[in-house]
Design a protein around this motif. Structure first.
Motif, PDB file in Angstrom:
ATOM      1  N   VAL A  11       0.872  -1.178   0.000  1.00  0.00           N
ATOM      2  CA  VAL A  11       0.000   0.000   0.000  1.00  0.00           C
ATOM      3  C   VAL A  11       0.906   1.224   0.000  1.00  0.00           C
ATOM      4  N   LEU A  12       0.757   2.058  -1.047  1.00  0.00           N
ATOM      5  CA  LEU A  12       1.592   3.245  -1.178  1.00  0.00           C
ATOM      6  C   LEU A  12       0.853   4.465  -0.663  1.00  0.00           C
ATOM      7  N   HIS A  13       1.548   5.270   0.110  1.00  0.00           N
ATOM      8  CA  HIS A  13       0.990   6.511   0.651  1.00  0.00           C
ATOM      9  C   HIS A  13       1.670   7.702  -0.025  1.00  0.00           C
ATOM     10  N   LEU A  14       1.267   8.891   0.353  1.00  0.00           N
ATOM     11  CA  LEU A  14       1.832  10.097  -0.252  1.00  0.00           C
ATOM     12  C   LEU A  14       3.349  10.134  -0.112  1.00  0.00           C
ATOM     13  N   ALA A  15       3.856   9.647   1.011  1.00  0.00           N
ATOM     14  CA  ALA A  15       5.298   9.699   1.254  1.00  0.00           C
ATOM     15  C   ALA A  15       6.050   8.540   0.619  1.00  0.00           C
ATOM     16  N   THR A  16       5.333   7.562   0.073  1.00  0.00           N
ATOM     17  CA  THR A  16       6.019   6.381  -0.474  1.00  0.00           C
ATOM     18  C   THR A  16       5.661   6.133  -1.933  1.00  0.00           C
ATOM     19  N   LEU A  17       5.215   7.168  -2.643  1.00  0.00           N
ATOM     20  CA  LEU A  17       4.973   7.006  -4.078  1.00  0.00           C
ATOM     21  C   LEU A  17       6.293   6.712  -4.786  1.00  0.00           C
ATOM     22  N   LEU A  18       6.225   6.079  -5.931  1.00  0.00           N
ATOM     23  CA  LEU A  18       7.434   5.664  -6.626  1.00  0.00           C
ATOM     24  C   LEU A  18       8.194   6.862  -7.184  1.00  0.00           C
ATOM     25  N   THR A  19       9.489   6.866  -6.959  1.00  0.00           N
ATOM     26  CA  THR A  19      10.353   7.892  -7.528  1.00  0.00           C
ATOM     27  C   THR A  19      10.789   7.476  -8.932  1.00  0.00           C
ATOM     28  N   ASP A  20      11.403   8.406  -9.655  1.00  0.00           N
ATOM     29  CA  ASP A  20      11.934   8.065 -10.977  1.00  0.00           C
ATOM     30  C   ASP A  20      12.967   6.937 -10.876  1.00  0.00           C
ATOM     31  N   ASP A  21      13.781   6.966  -9.834  1.00  0.00           N
ATOM     32  CA  ASP A  21      14.796   5.930  -9.672  1.00  0.00           C
ATOM     33  C   ASP A  21      14.142   4.560  -9.474  1.00  0.00           C
ATOM     34  N   GLN A  22      13.084   4.512  -8.699  1.00  0.00           N
ATOM     35  CA  GLN A  22      12.394   3.243  -8.476  1.00  0.00           C
ATOM     36  C   GLN A  22      11.742   2.737  -9.761  1.00  0.00           C
ATOM     37  N   VAL A  23      11.108   3.640 -10.497  1.00  0.00           N
ATOM     38  CA  VAL A  23      10.476   3.258 -11.752  1.00  0.00           C
ATOM     39  C   VAL A  23      11.513   2.773 -12.752  1.00  0.00           C
ATOM     40  N   ALA A  24      12.627   3.473 -12.828  1.00  0.00           N
ATOM     41  CA  ALA A  24      13.688   3.068 -13.754  1.00  0.00           C
ATOM     42  C   ALA A  24      14.230   1.695 -13.387  1.00  0.00           C
ATOM     43  N   ALA A  25      14.376   1.445 -12.085  1.00  0.00           N
ATOM     44  CA  ALA A  25      14.859   0.139 -11.636  1.00  0.00           C
ATOM     45  C   ALA A  25      13.868  -0.962 -12.001  1.00  0.00           C
ATOM     46  N   ALA A  26      12.581  -0.656 -11.850  1.00  0.00           N
ATOM     47  CA  ALA A  26      11.553  -1.634 -12.206  1.00  0.00           C
ATOM     48  C   ALA A  26      11.572  -1.937 -13.696  1.00  0.00           C
ATOM     49  N   ALA A  27      11.685  -0.901 -14.517  1.00  0.00           N
ATOM     50  CA  ALA A  27      11.695  -1.092 -15.967  1.00  0.00           C
ATOM     51  C   ALA A  27      12.914  -1.891 -16.406  1.00  0.00           C
ATOM     52  N   GLU A  28      14.062  -1.617 -15.791  1.00  0.00           N
ATOM     53  CA  GLU A  28      15.272  -2.350 -16.148  1.00  0.00           C
ATOM     54  C   GLU A  28      15.138  -3.825 -15.800  1.00  0.00           C
ATOM     55  N   ARG A  29      14.595  -4.104 -14.594  1.00  0.00           N
ATOM     56  CA  ARG A  29      14.430  -5.493 -14.193  1.00  0.00           C
ATOM     57  C   ARG A  29      13.361  -6.182 -15.036  1.00  0.00           C
ATOM     58  N   LEU A  30      12.346  -5.445 -15.469  1.00  0.00           N
ATOM     59  CA  LEU A  30      11.303  -6.033 -16.312  1.00  0.00           C
ATOM     60  C   LEU A  30      11.908  -6.617 -17.585  1.00  0.00           C
TER      61      LEU A  30
END
Length: 531
Positions: A387-406
């Motif tokens: 469960v993501l809250h306002l303080a734990t939304l995905l950052t660009d770094d997290q999204v980039a890491a997810a895309a790379e691992r995908l």
């Protein structure tokens, strides 16, 4: 209908174990339950058959109908075979089955139909209670309907009446009421998922911000307790049990055989959209989608799911099929929907922008239900949630890491593939205090689900690689300290602090309810309340 591979190739509803536990079917070595089943005599089984109503049936191996009824939806758990299966036709059948099972020393586990519990908690070596024959639907309109309220091109009569459904009713059975009669209860998008499991764990969908979770619409429920008593739980009768049944998950306090919901009545149209880009656009899409979710957090009309995913068996196929996507609906003028989506509609190639813009349109609520429907993953699959809250939304770094691992997903023969999806919360969901029902997640912005899948015919090597990849995928996104909360309807059997993750501050009260209504812990499983 939107095909899952076109929308959330990887992330949709469902979560399972994420370590290398249970790569194939669970071990079939003797357990106390299987040993107890072996001690049940033929006369005992005959006694159970005689106790059932004529509309109910007891199946045992080698009955021809036994194998398809025994098979759970997630084939990872197909190695657990029930000693017997009762297709219950009434609350009385459930009561007699539970009394019999307790007398002979077997567990009794309910399954609302196909057994969509992704962690395999609807399998048992004991007595399986298949509720699929309990398909009754009774509507009771209010004598004097309240005035309708306009939301752009749609008029909604809130609380127009009540709808009572049996425990075998699935989402798809209720979707036709909307299409044919303009009656609506918020449900999930998978037509074959049972309403029972959906409501008991919460119930998210494409109308939850507007009308609340499925559990928020519950008025009362009939429950068969472990001692065979039948109780009606509501705000007025057994209110503590009623509280627990709204988010406390199934198979914890008894077997629920019917549910009464408050329904809405619709006239007019809603807006829908189905957007898709190549993975090259993942950073601006996820940033714009999260901004839209935050900006509309208190706007009950706007519903969003955004995700990334891929499928394929070879590395070339995995990379070619990788995409980012967003789907949802809007209870208001389509022009307002376009304004909310404008930052997303400006992203991508000229061809993607043209195609995405064309998907934003006005349809009937029934058409929207069909367009947004998709099945849950098939064959074998696993997932993790947060469960993501306002303080734990995905950052660009997290999204980039997810895309790379995908792009490093090992592939499989399952077309459902792998990836993640984010389901926007807010609106009516977040207006309910966290302790008002057992569903505690009332301040989130998204429910996040990461997922991988493989085919029945895939090798153990493929299965092991998929589960290892899922762990790495989740860790790449969240690091060593993932979000504290997870969705109880996406159970993860490897989740360590699941009590806090699923139920938060409500867990202690759930244990008290458990001790009152099932003091011997007859209904139990690895992540059951009180275990």
């Amino acid at each position: 209908m939107i095909n899952r591979r076109d929308v959330l190739r990887a992330g949709a509803a469902g979560a399972l174990g994420t370590g290398l536990v249970g790569v194939l079917s669970p071990a079939t070595a003797a357990t106390p339950d299987t040993e107890a089943a072996e001690r049940v005599s033929r006369r005992d089984w005959e006694r159970l058959a005689r106790a059932l109503s004529p509309a109910s049936t007891l199946y045992r191996p080698p009955d021809a109908s036994y194998p398809p009824l025994a098979l759970p939806f997630n084939h990872r758990y197909a190695g657990t075979h029930p000693a017997g299966i009762v297709t219950c036709a009434s609350t009385r059948d459930v009561r007699e089955s539970i009394r019999w099972a307790r007398a002979v020393g077997l567990p009794a586990v309910p399954r609302s139909g196909l057994g969509h519990n992704y962690a395999g908690y609807s399998v048992t070596p004991g007595l399986l209670l298949n509720m699929a024959r309990m398909k009754g639907i009774v509507t009771t309109p209010l004598p004097t309907a309240p005035p309708a309220r306009a939301y752009g091109p749609i008029r909604v009569t809130h609380g127009a009446g009540t709808l009572t459904v049996g425990a075998g009713v699935a989402n798809g059975d209720l979707h036709s009421l909307l299409e044919d009669r303009g009656m609506f209860v918020p449900t999930g998008r998978c037509p074959s998922v049972g309403v029972a499991g959906l409501v008991l764990g919460g119930g998210i969908g494409f109308s939850d911000k507007m009308f609340g979770l499925t559990c928020d619409r519950l008025v009362s429920t009939t429950v068969v307790l472990a001692d065979g008593r039948v109780v009606e739980a509501s705000e007025e009768s057994h209110p503590d049990l009623f509280w627990a049944c709204r988010g406390g998950a199934g198979n914890n306090f008894g077997v629920n055989t019917s549910f009464t919901f408050q329904y809405e009545r619709f006239e007019g149209n809603v807006g829908v959209y189905r957007l898709r880009w190549s993975l090259d656009s993942v950073l601006p899409v996820l940033a714009a989608a999260q901004r839209a979710a935050v900006d509309t957090l208190h706007d009950r009309r706007f519903h969003l799911r955004v995700g990334i995913g891929t499928n394929g068996f070879t590395r070339e196929q995995v990379r070619a099929n990788a995409n980012v996507n967003a789907i949802g609906q809007f209870y208001g003028p389509v022009e307002e929907l376009r304004a909310i989506l404008a930052p997303l509609l400006d992203i991508g190639t000229a061809e993607e922008r043209t195609r995405n813009s064309a998907t934003v349109r006005e349809v009937t609520p029934g058409e929207a239900s069909a367009l947004l429907s998709a099945t849950t993953p098939v064959e074998k699959f696993a997932a993790k949630s947060a469960v993501l809250h306002l303080a734990t939304l995905l950052t660009d770094d997290q999204v980039a890491a997810a895309a790379e691992r995908l792009l490093d997903w090992p592939g499989s023969g399952n077309p459902d593939g792998a990836g993640f999806a984010m389901f926007a919360l807010g609106g009516e969901i977040n207006r309910v205090p966290p302790d008002a029902t057992a569903f505690v997640h009332r301040d989130g912005v998204f429910i996040f689900a990461a997922e991988t899948s493989w085919a029945d015919y895939d090798s153990r090597r493929v299965a092991t690689a998929n589960l290892r990849w899922l762990d790495e995928f989740y860790r790449d996104i969240f690091g060593a300290t993932p979000p504290r909360h997870a969705y109880q309807n996406f159970p993860d059997p490897t989740l360590r602090d699941w009590r806090r993750a699923y139920y938060g501050i409500n867990y202690a009260r759930l244990v008290r309810v458990k001790r009152r209504y099932d003091p011997t812990d007859y209904f139990t499983y690895p992540q059951g309340i009180g275990s």
